[in-house]
Scaffold this motif. Structure first.
Motif, mmCIF file in Angstrom:
data_model
loop_
_atom_site.group_PDB
_atom_site.id
_atom_site.type_symbol
_atom_site.label_atom_id
_atom_site.label_comp_id
_atom_site.label_asym_id
_atom_site.label_seq_id
_atom_site.Cartn_x
_atom_site.Cartn_y
_atom_site.Cartn_z
ATOM 1 N N LEU A 77 24.696 58.603 -70.502
ATOM 2 C CA LEU A 77 23.596 59.030 -69.643
ATOM 3 C C LEU A 77 23.926 60.345 -68.946
ATOM 4 C CD1 LEU A 77 22.579 55.617 -68.027
ATOM 5 C CD2 LEU A 77 21.243 56.955 -69.647
ATOM 6 N N ALA A 78 25.143 60.442 -68.414
ATOM 7 C CA ALA A 78 25.544 61.652 -67.694
ATOM 8 C C ALA A 78 25.602 62.855 -68.631
ATOM 9 C CB ALA A 78 26.888 61.439 -67.013
ATOM 10 N N ALA B 246 23.827 65.539 -66.101
ATOM 11 C CA ALA B 246 23.947 65.143 -64.699
ATOM 12 C C ALA B 246 25.385 64.740 -64.368
ATOM 13 C CB ALA B 246 23.006 63.970 -64.410
ATOM 14 N N GLU B 247 25.646 64.623 -63.082
ATOM 15 C CA GLU B 247 26.943 64.150 -62.596
ATOM 16 C C GLU B 247 26.870 62.642 -62.399
ATOM 17 O OE1 GLU B 247 29.796 65.664 -61.815
ATOM 18 O OE2 GLU B 247 29.214 67.754 -62.069
ATOM 19 N N LEU B 248 27.885 61.938 -62.868
ATOM 20 C CA LEU B 248 27.987 60.503 -62.638
ATOM 21 C C LEU B 248 28.571 60.306 -61.239
ATOM 22 C CD1 LEU B 248 27.834 57.585 -63.646
ATOM 23 C CD2 LEU B 248 30.098 57.902 -64.627
ATOM 24 N N VAL B 249 27.741 59.829 -60.321
ATOM 25 C CA VAL B 249 28.172 59.636 -58.943
ATOM 26 C C VAL B 249 28.903 58.311 -58.804
ATOM 27 C CG1 VAL B 249 27.404 59.380 -56.547
ATOM 28 C CG2 VAL B 249 26.272 61.012 -58.052
ATOM 29 N N THR C 62 24.765 49.095 -62.380
ATOM 30 C CA THR C 62 23.896 50.148 -61.875
ATOM 31 C C THR C 62 24.630 51.483 -61.892
ATOM 32 O OG1 THR C 62 22.814 48.548 -60.424
ATOM 33 C CG2 THR C 62 22.454 50.870 -59.929
ATOM 34 N N VAL C 63 23.966 52.487 -62.478
ATOM 35 C CA VAL C 63 24.528 53.830 -62.596
ATOM 36 C C VAL C 63 23.777 54.741 -61.632
ATOM 37 C CG1 VAL C 63 24.950 55.752 -64.177
ATOM 38 C CG2 VAL C 63 24.970 53.420 -65.049
ATOM 39 N N VAL C 64 24.505 55.545 -60.872
ATOM 40 C CA VAL C 64 23.896 56.526 -59.977
ATOM 41 C C VAL C 64 24.176 57.915 -60.551
ATOM 42 C CG1 VAL C 64 23.804 57.463 -57.636
ATOM 43 C CG2 VAL C 64 24.221 55.028 -57.977
ATOM 44 N N LEU C 65 23.103 58.673 -60.797
ATOM 45 C CA LEU C 65 23.213 60.012 -61.378
ATOM 46 C C LEU C 65 22.658 61.054 -60.418
ATOM 47 C CD1 LEU C 65 21.892 59.291 -64.989
ATOM 48 C CD2 LEU C 65 24.268 59.614 -64.319
ATOM 49 N N TYR C 66 23.278 62.236 -60.407
ATOM 50 C CA TYR C 66 22.816 63.343 -59.574
ATOM 51 C C TYR C 66 22.792 64.615 -60.406
ATOM 52 C CZ TYR C 66 22.909 67.230 -56.293
ATOM 53 O OH TYR C 66 22.629 68.395 -55.648
ATOM 54 N N LYS C 67 21.704 65.360 -60.267
ATOM 55 C CA LYS C 67 21.614 66.679 -60.878
ATOM 56 C C LYS C 67 20.794 67.552 -59.941
ATOM 57 C CE LYS C 67 20.452 69.176 -65.054
ATOM 58 N NZ LYS C 67 19.833 69.100 -66.387
ATOM 59 N N GLU C 68 21.361 68.691 -59.574
ATOM 60 C CA GLU C 68 20.668 69.599 -58.664
ATOM 61 C C GLU C 68 19.402 70.122 -59.323
ATOM 62 O OE1 GLU C 68 21.595 73.856 -56.632
ATOM 63 O OE2 GLU C 68 23.218 72.408 -56.692
#
Length: 96
Positions: free
Chosen positions: A65-66, A71-74, A80-86
């Motif tokens: 997914l990352a 995206a960054e894998l937080v 549960t996966v938390v993803l962040y992308k500016e």
């Protein structure tokens, strides 16, 4: 690459979020990655749930997914996966 302090901040921001995508028996596919990229552009921080019927290793799914979305894998906690992308246009989260 996110620092430990930034990841901690993002985890606190993601705590109240509910997962908006689910990875099921079919695994990660191109259509799902495209939709997640669009959601990341709007929200910047999302949760993805890995269902019990997914037979793949959850760490591999999180990496797919990352990498697939850029995206960054937080965090990977439980299923549960938390993803962040500016976001390029709708930046709302200010990292410390």
């Amino acid at each position: 690459m996110l620092t430990g302090k930034q990841k901690r901040f993002l985890r606190s921001q993601a705590h109240h979020l509910t997962p908006i995508f689910q990875v099921g028996k079919g695994g990660v596919n191109e259509n799902m990655l495209k939709q997640i990229q669009e959601a990341l552009e709007v929200r910047e921080l999302i949760k993805v749930s890995i269902l019990q019927n997914n037979l793949d290793d959850k760490n591999e799914v999180a990496q797919q997914l990352a990498e697939g979305t850029g995206a960054e894998l937080v965090q990977l906690i439980g299923h549960t996966v938390v993803l962040y992308k500016e976001s390029a246009e709708q930046k709302t989260i200010e990292l410390p």
